[in-house]
Structures are given as C-alpha cells and as structure tokens.
Design an enzyme around this catalytic site. Structure first.
Site, short mmCIF file in Angstrom:
data_model
loop_
_atom_site.label_atom_id
_atom_site.label_comp_id
_atom_site.label_asym_id
_atom_site.label_seq_id
_atom_site.Cartn_x
_atom_site.Cartn_y
_atom_site.Cartn_z
N ARG A 522 0.57 -0.87 0.21
CA ARG A 522 -0.14 -0.06 -0.16
C ARG A 522 1.09 1.10 -0.09
O ARG A 522 2.21 1.62 0.50
CB ARG A 522 -1.01 0.32 1.33
CG ARG A 522 -2.09 -0.70 1.42
CD ARG A 522 -2.75 -1.04 2.16
NE ARG A 522 -2.52 -0.94 3.20
CZ ARG A 522 -2.75 0.42 4.68
NH1 ARG A 522 -4.03 0.48 4.76
NH2 ARG A 522 -1.70 0.13 5.77
N SER A 586 7.70 -4.86 7.22
CA SER A 586 7.21 -6.03 8.28
C SER A 586 8.13 -7.64 8.16
O SER A 586 7.60 -8.30 8.16
CB SER A 586 5.40 -6.32 8.59
OG SER A 586 5.14 -5.02 8.17
N ASP A 640 5.53 -3.22 11.57
CA ASP A 640 4.14 -2.67 11.49
C ASP A 640 4.11 -3.40 12.71
O ASP A 640 3.04 -2.50 13.34
CB ASP A 640 3.27 -3.85 10.66
CG ASP A 640 3.95 -5.01 10.66
OD1 ASP A 640 4.82 -5.66 11.91
OD2 ASP A 640 3.41 -6.39 10.55
#
Length: 900
Positions: A522, A586, A640
């Site tokens: 994203r 992440s 994350d």
C-alpha cells in the site's frame, strides 16, 4: 353404499397435507424444552448420534423385547470392505403371565432366554457387548439408560413404569452371572424403530429415517442437535424416536376419528392413548373392520342382517384376515372362506362389500402413515437447506411386509406428498436384533475413534503449568536479546527501532507511508492535524505483489515498489512535493538509526535475492534514483508492530505495547534505555521490536512441539526458523490443521479413510476457513459446505471432528501468544517497580480480529499468567499505514526539538 357409509375414512390429498402440517407442528412442540411436557408426540432423544459408516466390526449380542416373541441374536460384523454381517437368532415365546405379570419376572425371563441362547451358541465364557431392543416409549438420558414412560401394545407389566429398564436387565443378568457363568455388558438401549434405521443404514448410508408399521407403529429420524432443546450441545445430529403413535392424544385428530375409532379406543387396554397407532397398526385394523361389519350387519346392510357370535367377539377378525381378504388376484374366494369360518354366510355382494371395507380401512392407515412420514422428510430436507433431497427410509413391520397392497400404496402417497424428495424404501432384515447390535457396534466404533482423536489432539492441550513454563522461557530469551554478550546468539532478537517516543498530540503535516509486509503493498497519503481539531485523514491505494517478484531479485522488488509509488503520486496529483515518508517494512531488521534498517532475513513467503544483510532504505533510495522521476524524504523505517503501538498510542497514552496476531506474529514494547545494552545511552525509553517469532529456534520449546508442527516446519520456506510463529500465526495454523486431518484420515477416522487430491495440497486450508468453521453461529451443514469448497466430501461426523481439530489448533495458538505477552507485561511491571501495572496493548492482525475465539482465549491467558497486571486490549486502526505516518511525524517533532 360402503363408500357412503365410510366416507369419513376416505382422505383427500388436501386432508393429508393438513395432517402433514399438524404433525410438523407436533414435532416442533415435542423438540422444545418448554412445550415438550404437554406435547402428545414426545420426540424422545435416543442418544444414537451416528449412523454406521461401514468400518464397524466385532461380535455383538442383542435381545429384543416388544413384539409377539422374545428374540436373542448374535451378530458378527466383518470389516472386510464388503460391509457384511452374519446374524444367528433364536425365538422364545412371550407367555401372558410374563407380559402382564410383575417386573422382576419379566427381566428374569429375558435373562433366562439370553442364558439359554448363549449356551446353545457356546458363548458362555465370552464377555460380549449387548444391545437391548426395548420397543416401548422410554425417556433416555444416555445411550445405556432409559426410563419406561408407558407400556403399549399388549404389554402391562407391574412395577416397571418410571424405572430404568437397563438397570432392571443388568440386575437380572447379575443374578445369572453367579449361577450360570454368563458375562454380558449392556451398552445400548435401542428402540426397534431406531434398530430398523441402523440396520438399513449399514447397507445404505443415505438411510436416516426408520419406520415400523406392524403390531405397533412408530418412526425415527436423524435430527440436528441444535433443534433438540432436551439435550445439551449443538454439534452434530441425534436420532429422535418420535413415538408418533400418540399423535392425536391431545385431540389434534378428533375431526378425522370416526365412531368406530372411538368405540375401538374405549374397549382397549389404554383408552385415550396411542390414538394414531389405533388408526394405523395391524393390532387394531382387524378390530376396526369387525366393528364396521357388526354395525352394517345390525343395520341390515350385510349378511341379511344376521349377526353371528364371531362378529360380536372382540379380536375375532385379525389383520391376517384383512390381508387375505384384500388379495384381489384371488377374487372373492379368500373373503368367502374367512367369513364362512366366522359363521357368516355371505352372498357375493356381501363379499364385495367386506373386501371394500378392508380396502378403505387399510388404505386410510397407509394414507395417514404417508402424511406423517412426509412431514418428517420435509423437516429433514429443510434442515439440510436443500431444494431437492435424496434419502432412504428403512422400514419394517408385519403390516408393511405381509399386506398385499400396503407398501405400494404407502410409497405412492409419500411420493405424491413430497415431490421434491427422491425416496428409496429399504426393507429391514431383523431391524430390532441386528439394529441393536449395529447401535452397539457404532457406539463401540465411536468410543475407539474418540480415543484415537483424543490421542492426536492431546499434545495441543497445554496445562497452566506448561504455559507458565513458556512464559518463563520467553522472559529468559527477552533478557538474552537485550544483553550485549548474548544478543548475537539470541533467538528473540530484541531489535532497537530508534523510535524514542509515542505521540503527544502536537504532530501535524502531510506524510507519505509505504506498507510492505504481505502479498499486497500500500501507498498512503496521511494528513495529521493537531490542536482542538486534532484528526488524521488518509488516502491510500493497494497494489498486488506477484509471486515472481516476491521470489525474484531485490532490484526487481524495489523497482516494482517505486513503480507503485509513482502511480500513487500521479493519482493524488502530488508528484512534485518532497514529502517525509515512513516505510513500514514488516520483516526482521537490524536498525542503526531510525532511517537505517538492515534486513536480517525474509519471512512470510518472501525470498527476493540480494536483500538479506542490506539496508532496505538505501535499496529504496537507489530504486527512486534509478527511476529519476521524483524525490522523497525517507525519515523512518518502521515495523508494522511498532506502527500498531503508535496508532493506539495516539488515542491512549498508556499504550506502550504493540501486538500483531495475523499472517505473522510479533510484539514490540517501550523498553527503558538502561536495559538496552546494544544501544548507547541510559536516558528515556526506546521501542524494542522483539521479533519473537524466532522464540524456540534454539530448541527451548521442543517439548511442546508436536509431530504436526515438525511436518509444517520441514515443508516451509525456512525450516528450523520462526518456530514460535509457526505455532501461533495465521500463515501456518491452517497447514497444521491439514497435517492433522491427513493423519486422522490415514487412521480411517475421517473422510472414509480416503485422502483426496485437495487434502494433499499444501496451503489449501487458509486461516480464514478456521475462523469460519469455528464460528458459533455456523451450523454443521455450513461447515460441510466449506469443506466441500475445499474439495473434501464430509459427513456430519467428519464436520464435527474437523471443527474440533480447528478449535484445538487455534486455542493453543492463542494460549501460546498469551503466555508470550504475559512475559512482556510482567517485564514492564518490574521495569516500573510497581506492585500493580495498568497498561494498554495495541493489537492488529486478522487472526485476532476475525477469529471467533482467539482474542478471548489470549486475554484470559494473559490474565491468568500475569495477575498483577491490568491489561487493556485496544484494536489498532491501520497500524502499518497510519502508524508509519505517526512515527514519521513523531521523529520529525523530536528532530526539530533536538535542532532547537
């Protein structure tokens, strides 16, 4: 003339559909806890929960009480793949003094018959399981326990009603054990109707209804447990013995009962009871015919008005006479012969009229039976939510078997009333004997299967002691990761993030965030406002990462990421602005500062080459340079988990721990600088990314790893690594379930022992299926549908086992996660030097958010293992996007303060 006389006995299809609706309403009444006490149709649970599946085997005894004779049986069931069995029986008379005497005499007589049978079969020294067919209404609370509600048929034994008949039989057998050396274990109490269904179910696995139409009449069928209020539990199905003979005892059929039905009832042993049975069963049809002929003769419509003594004698016309008179192929000869024997000297017209009376009486019986059976079939179809259903009805009873027209009439009417059911009628062979043995054999099989399933799932049941041990080991590993001399070899890496503060509410501005951590990527634009109108606005776009890029070269991966950023900037019209950017990455990184992150190793299915050991921020900057279209200020590389903590920290300043329980599993928390030996300085706090997924890679939790965990690990992309994550994260739970299902199928406990192609496929069992299967709102039917989507053709019993396996795997995952988190909150409490700690944990991840029980079990475990900590769990809203922007904003704020 006869038609006019008996017009009330001729039932149209509309009347039958109405009877069908009335019976369906009675069934619902009988199944409801509040309505059952006043229901006429008792809908008795039989505690038979499973039909034969063909794998039953062994030697069983059965004794059968309730028909015109007592019967003892030996049934051998062979596991030879052909579903074959062998039945040996012996019949014993039922003396009147026994069936209308007292209870002790009856059960002593049964024990005598069984003892004699075992002697003749040379079975005296064997201990065999016995199924007890007792064909009277009993209230069961277990498979081997049943209290007699009422005698029916021609039985009237004193002192038995209201007692447990299995105990009565056991006592009688106990007396024989000493004197006759027989040892029998009564394992199941079975109604003959249930026995009929089970016998036919052995030959045809579609059979889920049993019907008896003989001396008495009854039906049973497999009902969904969720509809049976009288029995605890919602899982699976149970056979319900309807005891439909009592239908109408509350007046529900009064408009259909004729004067002859009323007269027959008044003269019976049990007036006002079993009214439906008295309109249907062979015990009463002959008497009905006699009462009709008597009245017609008295009114001069038959036999020239002459009434013989035989016609005045109750029970003189029996069902065998009615059946013989309805053999149309033989013309009127049978009718004439029977009537002559009764001293009625009939004319040809009399013979035709009598034959017609017999036809109307037996046809009404078949019609009524068809209507109530159609009601059961409709209920079954609706339970299964099918538009069209294929099923088999196991059927037994003298009237059905010996009457020349009955079966044909019944089949025809049933098919007319339920055109959307394809019904096969299967004649039972010795349902009451072989059926009782089948129930016992199924019970035996289920007990053996239960043992095997419990053994397979036992390693997933973690005691409180074991969980404490896990918590303590996690604490030890956390300390190793923080100490300079042990950090290099520590499995829990305790990576410093250089995030040294949480939001204080003064953050503001426009920030970009990138989020890479799964199969999607994203890009976000985040606008943060401070002051009284404090708010966070986000705009984002999602891009897929193809497998060939996930597992290609590092350059290809970062070029793809930059291509996605370019698309987004153009889409938002901000290509010229040099915005501060937070990069959520992440994967385990070793950071030297907030904007430097060296990849320790890929997880979650990524395998891009030339990345491990490299600084991911440099790789991103180089890719931007290669594209040469725009420039960005990369302020922070973010995990994350840290993003999750920061998002929640923006809402709740007490949030100093972040937890991800989703595709992967990880925790971060704010650690005192003085405890972080690998970073200079002792003032303040810094967020530590534990990377706890590697806990156990040194073998410290091998004692709780199962053979299934080892299989999943060996088949993964990174064998021997991230062992704790492989026991707790969504990416692997479905795979653990698949390995267990394969093992249980190999043992013949699932899917009929057939491992389907789809079950062999790694990764077929996604974690979302676990969440769906374990949902409390989901009926087993829907579980079966999910399994069918996965190409697994399951029975109802299979679905229960699959649900249980999913539950064991996800519960262990939540408990292990809770034990790890308990170690962190305890460490925080000790750091602060307080007796009692209040703290908030920011949580994200699909497993925590979507699984029906994971969050509850996790929270309960933390509470149990860290009782001095009051932990609040707060769901994070987009930790990896919003969190990255907040970290960037906090870093900018702290940087500006530092410059000032």
């Amino acid at each position: 003339q006869v038609d006019r006389y008996l017009y009330q006995m001729r039932l149209s299809d509309d009347v039958l559909l109405d009877v069908m609706a009335r019976f369906r309403a009675e069934m619902v009444k009988g199944l409801g806890r509040d309505t059952n006490p006043t229901a006429a149709v008792k809908m008795l649970p039989s505690f038979v929960r499973s039909l034969p599946d063909g794998s039953e085997k062994g030697d069983f005894l059965a004794v059968d009480v309730g028909g015109s004779q007592f019967r003892a049986h030996q049934v051998k069931v062979f596991d030879d793949g052909k579903q074959s069995s062998q039945l040996e029986s012996k019949f014993y008379p039922t003396p009147k003094e026994v069936i209308q005497g007292n209870g002790a005499e009856l059960f002593d007589y049964i024990a005598d018959c069984l003892s004699d049978f075992m002697e003749t079969r040379n079975l005296k020294h064997k201990k065999l399981p016995l199924g007890f067919t007792f064909s009277f209404p009993c209230k069961q609370t277990k498979l081997e326990e049943g209290v007699l509600l009422a005698w029916t048929k021609h039985f009237k034994v004193r002192g038995v009603q209201g007692t447990n008949v299995v105990n009565c039989l056991r006592k009688a057998l106990q007396k024989h054990k000493a004197s006759f050396d027989i040892d029998v274990d009564v394992l199941a109490l079975v109604n003959d109707t249930v026995g009929t269904m089970m016998t036919c179910g052995y030959d045809d696995q579609h059979c889920e209804v049993g019907v008896i139409i003989g001396t008495g009449t009854n039906a049973c069928y497999m009902e969904e447990m969720r509809h049976i209020d009288l029995v605890e539990g919602d899982e699976g199905r149970m056979c319900i013995n309807t005891e439909w003979g009592a239908f109408g005892d509350d007046g529900a059929l009064d408009d259909l009962r004729t004067e002859f039905d009323r007269e027959l009832d008044l003269g019976s042993l049990n007036p006002g009871k079993q009214l439906f049975e008295k309109m249907i069963s062979s015990l009463h049809l002959g008497e009905l015919v006699r009462l009709i002929l008597l009245k017609m003769a008295k009114e001069g419509l038959l036999f020239n008005g002459k009434v013989s003594t035989a016609l005045l004698t109750k029970g003189k016309i029996e069902m065998k006479h009615v059946s013989a008179m309805e053999k149309y192929k033989e013309g009127l000869s049978n009718t004439k012969e029977i009537l002559t024997e009764l001293n009625l000297f009939p004319s040809e017209e009399d013979c035709i009229a009598v034959q017609h009376v017999c036809t109307i009486v037996s046809f009404r019986s078949a019609n009524l039976c068809a209507a109530t059976l159609a009601a059961i079939l409709t209920r079954l179809r609706e339970n299964k939510k099918l538009l069209r259903m294929r099923t088999t009805v196991g059927i037994d009873g003298g009237l059905y078997k010996t009457h020349p027209q009955y079966a044909k009439r019944l089949h025809k009417v049933v098919r007319r009333l339920v055109p959307n059911c394809d019904v096969r009628f299967l004649l039972s062979v010795s349902g009451s004997g072989k059926g009782a043995a089948m129930v016992t054999a199924v019970g035996y099989r289920l007990a053996a299967q239960r043992k095997q399933i419990d053994a397979a799932l036992a390693p997933f049941l973690l005691s409180l002691e074991t969980l404490r041990e896990v918590k303590n080991k996690m604490r030890t590993e956390l300390e190793y990761g923080l100490k300079r001399e042990t950090q290099g070899s520590a499995t829990v890496k305790m990576l410093p993030t250089y995030v040294c503060g949480t939001p204080d509410g003064t953050e503001k501005g426009k920030f970009l965030a990138l989020d890479l951590g799964g199969t999607n990527f994203r890009v976000l634009l985040v606008k943060i406002r401070s002051g009284r109108r404090r708010s966070v606005q986000m705009y984002n776009k999602i891009f897929a990462i193809p497998l060939e890029i996930m597992q290609g070269t590092g350059e290809e991966l970062f070029d793809h990421i930059v291509q996605c950023i370019a698309d987004f900037l153009e889409y938002m019209g901000i290509k010229g602005a040099r915005l501060p950017l937070g990069f959520t990455f992440s994967f385990p990184c070793r950071q030297a500062s907030i904007d430097k992150g060296t990849l320790v190793g890929w997880t979650k299915g990524f395998k891009a080459t030339d990345c491990e050991g490299e600084d991911v921020v440099d790789m991103l900057r180089e890719a931007i340079r290669r594209r040469n279209e725009f420039d960005l200020d990369i302020v922070a590389v973010v995990n994350d988990t840290v993003g999750t903590m920061m998002t929640c920290g923006y809402e709740d300043p007490n949030c100093e721990i972040g937890l991800i329980a989703g595709t992967g599993s990880n925790v971060c928390y704010m650690e005192d600088m003085k405890n972080i030996e690998i970073v200079e300085g002792n003032e303040g706090k810094m967020c530590i990314n534990t990377e706890w997924g590697g806990f156990g890679d040194n073998g410290c939790i091998d004692n709780i790893r199962t053979k299934y965990d080892k299989e999943v690990d060996e088949g993964s992309l990174n064998p021997g690594k991230q062992r704790y994550e492989k026991m707790t994260s969504g990416m692997y739970l479905g795979e653990i379930v698949r390995q267990i299902l394969i093992d249980l199928t190999k043992q013949g406990l699932l899917f009929r022992g057939q491992i389907s192609e789809s079950l062999r496929k790694r990764g077929i069992f996604e974690t979302k299926f676990l969440s769906q299967i374990e949902s409390d709102r989901l009926a087993l039917l829907q579980v079966r549908r999910i399994l069918q989507q996965l190409g697994l053709d399951s029975t109802c019993e299979d679905s229960i086992i699959v649900k249980e396996v999913c539950g064991a795997v996800s519960k262990r995952a939540a408990q292990l996660c809770g034990a790890g988190l308990a170690a962190i909150v305890e460490k925080k409490r000790e750091n602060q030097g307080v007796e009692h700690l209040q703290i908030t944990v920011g949580v994200d991840g699909t497993l925590y958010k979507l699984h029906p029980h994971f969050s509850r079990v996790l929270q309960e475990t933390v509470k149990e293992l860290a009782p001095q900590c009051d932990v609040t769990f707060m769901l994070s809203e987009d930790g990896s996007g919003k969190g990255a922007a907040l970290i960037t904003a906090v870093a900018k704020r702290l940087h500006n303060v530092g410059q000032k």
